[in-house]
Motif scaffolding. Structure first.
Motif, short mmCIF file in Angstrom:
data_model
loop_
_atom_site.label_atom_id
_atom_site.label_comp_id
_atom_site.label_asym_id
_atom_site.label_seq_id
_atom_site.Cartn_x
_atom_site.Cartn_y
_atom_site.Cartn_z
N LYS A 24 34.56 36.69 51.12
CA LYS A 24 33.52 36.24 50.15
C LYS A 24 33.78 36.81 48.77
CE LYS A 24 29.75 35.20 53.23
NZ LYS A 24 28.69 35.81 54.00
N ALA A 25 33.78 35.94 47.76
CA ALA A 25 34.10 36.36 46.39
C ALA A 25 32.88 37.00 45.72
CB ALA A 25 34.58 35.17 45.57
N ARG A 26 31.70 36.59 46.15
CA ARG A 26 30.50 36.99 45.42
C ARG A 26 30.29 38.50 45.33
NH1 ARG A 26 24.83 33.88 46.05
NH2 ARG A 26 23.72 35.10 44.50
N PRO A 27 30.40 39.23 46.46
CA PRO A 27 30.19 40.68 46.35
C PRO A 27 31.18 41.33 45.36
CG PRO A 27 30.28 40.00 48.65
CD PRO A 27 30.65 38.81 47.84
N TRP A 28 32.42 40.83 45.38
CA TRP A 28 33.42 41.41 44.47
C TRP A 28 33.03 41.15 43.02
CZ3 TRP A 28 36.64 44.67 46.72
CH2 TRP A 28 36.92 44.50 48.07
N LEU A 29 32.58 39.91 42.77
CA LEU A 29 32.19 39.57 41.39
C LEU A 29 30.99 40.42 40.95
CD1 LEU A 29 32.69 35.70 41.54
CD2 LEU A 29 34.14 37.40 40.40
N THR A 30 30.08 40.65 41.91
CA THR A 30 28.91 41.49 41.60
C THR A 30 29.36 42.89 41.19
OG1 THR A 30 27.72 40.26 43.29
CG2 THR A 30 26.68 42.28 42.50
N TRP A 31 30.32 43.42 41.96
CA TRP A 31 30.82 44.77 41.63
C TRP A 31 31.50 44.78 40.26
CZ3 TRP A 31 29.65 49.33 43.50
CH2 TRP A 31 29.08 49.43 44.78
N ILE A 32 32.29 43.74 40.00
CA ILE A 32 32.97 43.68 38.69
C ILE A 32 31.92 43.68 37.58
CG2 ILE A 32 34.36 42.21 37.16
CD1 ILE A 32 35.99 41.42 39.67
N GLY A 33 30.85 42.90 37.82
CA GLY A 33 29.74 42.88 36.85
C GLY A 33 29.14 44.26 36.66
N LEU A 34 28.97 44.98 37.77
CA LEU A 34 28.40 46.34 37.69
C LEU A 34 29.30 47.26 36.87
CD1 LEU A 34 26.97 47.15 41.25
CD2 LEU A 34 25.80 47.37 39.06
N PHE A 35 30.60 47.18 37.12
CA PHE A 35 31.53 48.05 36.37
C PHE A 35 31.50 47.72 34.87
CE2 PHE A 35 33.99 47.99 40.59
CZ PHE A 35 33.31 49.10 41.05
N LEU A 36 31.40 46.41 34.57
CA LEU A 36 31.33 46.04 33.15
C LEU A 36 30.02 46.56 32.54
CD1 LEU A 36 32.85 42.44 33.30
CD2 LEU A 36 33.95 44.58 32.60
N LEU A 37 28.96 46.57 33.36
CA LEU A 37 27.68 47.14 32.89
C LEU A 37 27.84 48.63 32.57
CD1 LEU A 37 24.66 45.82 35.00
CD2 LEU A 37 24.94 45.83 32.52
N VAL A 38 28.60 49.33 33.43
CA VAL A 38 28.86 50.75 33.17
C VAL A 38 29.59 50.89 31.83
CG1 VAL A 38 30.13 52.81 33.94
CG2 VAL A 38 28.91 51.40 35.61
N ASP A 39 30.56 49.99 31.58
CA ASP A 39 31.27 50.01 30.29
C ASP A 39 30.27 49.90 29.12
OD1 ASP A 39 33.79 50.33 31.28
OD2 ASP A 39 34.21 48.18 31.44
N VAL A 40 29.37 48.94 29.27
CA VAL A 40 28.37 48.73 28.20
C VAL A 40 27.49 49.97 28.07
CG1 VAL A 40 26.40 47.32 27.48
CG2 VAL A 40 28.42 46.23 28.51
#
Ligand SMILES: Nc1nc2c(ncn2[C@@H]2O[C@H](COP(=O)(O)OP(=O)(O)OP(=O)(O)O)[C@@H](O)[C@H]2O)c(=O)[nH]1
Length: 475
Positions: A151-167
């Motif tokens: 499933k791609a969705r959980p991975w995309l969610t995590w990528i989103g979370l990491f980008l949030l950490v960047d912000v």
């Protein structure tokens, strides 16, 4: 087979000492960065700096590229084995890459916005230490189902979370609290505490597999690099050493990932050499017993293929093989052998009078009587319905005649019991001898058959040798 698996004959004390020495070696190796940190801390001027932006950018870019590749390899391993630890390691590497890359990207900001430059480092290490700890807690859990892995969705969610950490890091770096030492220390200290906790759990759970040993050493390096970062100032030698220690740990862990990729694609299912030896010994013992079983079965099959199922006597094929062997022996100068051709007399009328079952019983009893009359290395074979042959190695025609006569007389004087009724059975026998009656199997057997025919013709219940008959009265 035992030579391949070294059974341990060393005394227990020696084994213990070797184990302790192995652990000391590993611990000594894991703490190499600590010696370097101590050296710089106590003997180096902390104000000495090496500020080279290009070198820093190249180093972080290399780390980011290597990290991306390792993330991909770890993900492939996870897709293949479903090992939960690998899922968290993939996320740990991915989070690290996505956050740490900005530490390199903002090198140029070192003099304009130092916190934007600095804070991505501890943030990336904190995120990775959290995910590795969670991964360790999932160690030895059952594999994740194949459809879940894809499933791609959980991975995309995590990528989103990491980008949030960047912000979030950018936001903090631009806020007034950025210069507060507690901000950097809480992230770096958090990474140090969590990595130390991971190592402690690994040791307490006594996880000893080769890849997990690499995992322990790597996470120890991560903890020590956080310690070095805490003790360092930007661009001084301790700061560079902290980078190098982290890189060392990272490359070591990626070596473990590569080993997993090249073998079972799992971190948990890589066995230690000791475990492998035990498993190998078990597998070899199993293979050996299976081989013995196979040999036994083959022997049984060979026996069945050479035996008459009703009487247990050899069959014609086996008899021919044995005669061939005897011919070979006589050709090499061995003593001659003899052959008896036997046929039960009037067997049809026995069958007719008493039934087929009684006939069968008589055939079996007849073979037993034959076996009782001959030597163990002689052979009885059933070559037709009520026709038999006996091979008598190293026996002259005269000796064979004697044996045949004894057997004929035994049979004629015995009562054969079948279904509570007894009947008298007789047998006619033709005898031939190798050499005297021919040198080939065909000639020897043909002569014995002709003499048997002659015995029948002469009135049955008799032995014929060289066409002289030993007549016996009919019962
Ligand atoms: N019960 C039983 N009878 C068999 C078996 N094989 C062959 N026979 C019988 O053996 C008999 C052989 O008969 P014949 O060939 O006429 O010979 P015979 O009656 O013994 O007469 P001579 O050989 O001339 O003395 C036949 O009736 C076959 O059915 C067997 O496995 N079991």
């Amino acid at each position: 087979m035992n030579n391949l698996i070294a059974t341990d004959e060393s005394p227990e004390a020696v084994r213990l000492m070797v184990r302790v020495y192995a652990y000391l070696l590993l611990a000594g190796f894991a703490f190499v960065p600590a010696y370097l940190i101590g050296y710089l801390y106590f003997f180096q001027d902390p104000t000495l700096i090496f500020e080279n932006h290009l070198f820093h950018i190249v180093a972080i870019t290399t780390a980011t590229l290597a990290g991306s590749f390792v993330t991909y390899v770890t993900w492939r391993c996870y897709q293949s084995s479903g090992d939960p630890l690998l899922r968290w390691m993939t996320l740990g590497f991915l989070g690290f890459v996505l956050i740490y890359a900005l530490h390199g990207a903002f090198t140029g900001q070192a003099h304009h916005n130092i916190w934007l430059f600095l804070l991505y480092g501890p943030a990336s290490r904190l995120v990775m230490s959290i995910l590795l700890l969670v991964g360790l807690l999932s160690y030895h859990r059952p594999p994740v189902a194949a459809d879940q892995r894809m499933k791609a969705r959980p991975w995309l969610t995590w990528i989103g979370l990491f980008l949030l950490v960047d912000v979030a890091v950018a936001y903090v770096a631009n806020s007034p609290i950025a210069s507060n030492l507690a901000v950097r220390l809480s992230m770096e200290g958090g990474a140090l505490v969590l990595s130390t906790l991971t190592v402690t759990i690994l040791l307490l759970r006594r996880i000893r597999s080769p890849l997990m040993t690499i995992f322990i050493i790597s996470v120890t390096a991560f903890a020590l690099s956080s310690l070095a970062f805490i003790l360092a100032r930007p661009w001084n030698h301790m700061w560079w050493l902290a980078h190098a220690i982290f890189a060392g740990g990272f490359f070591m862990l990626s070596y473990g990932v590569v080993q997993a990729f090249l073998t079972t694609r799992s971190f948990s299912k890589i066995y230690s050499q000791e475990e492998l030896m035990v498993r190998l010994a078990e597998a070899m013992a199993y293979a050996e017993s299976a081989l013995q079983e196979l040999q036994r079965t083959n022997q049984e099959l060979g026996h069945l293929a050479a035996t008459d199922p009703l009487t247990g006597a050899d069959n014609r094929r086996r008899f021919m093989e044995r005669v061939e062997v005897e011919i070979g022996r006589t050709k090499r100068g061995g003593a001659p052998f003899s052959v008896l051709a036997l046929d039960l007399d009037n067997f049809k009328s026995i069958n007719d009078r008493f039934g087929h079952q009684v006939g069968d019983d008589i055939l079996k009893s007849f073979v037993e009587k034959c076996l009782d009359s001959i030597r163990p290395y002689d052979g009885v074979a059933r070559v037709g319905g009520e026709e038999f042959m006996i091979l008598l190695p190293q026996t002259s025609l005269e000796g064979a005649h004697e044996i045949a006569e004894r057997l004929r007389s035994t049979v004629a004087n015995s009562s054969f019991h079948g279904q509570q009724r007894s009947t008298v059975v007789t047998v006619s026998i033709g005898v031939s001898q190798s050499g005297r009656d021919g040198d080939t199997i065909e000639a020897i057997l043909r002569t014995a058959d002709q003499r048997l025919y002659h015995a029948k013709h002469e009135g049955r219940n008799r032995v014929v040798t060289t066409f002289k008959t030993s007549l016996q009265p009919m019962p």
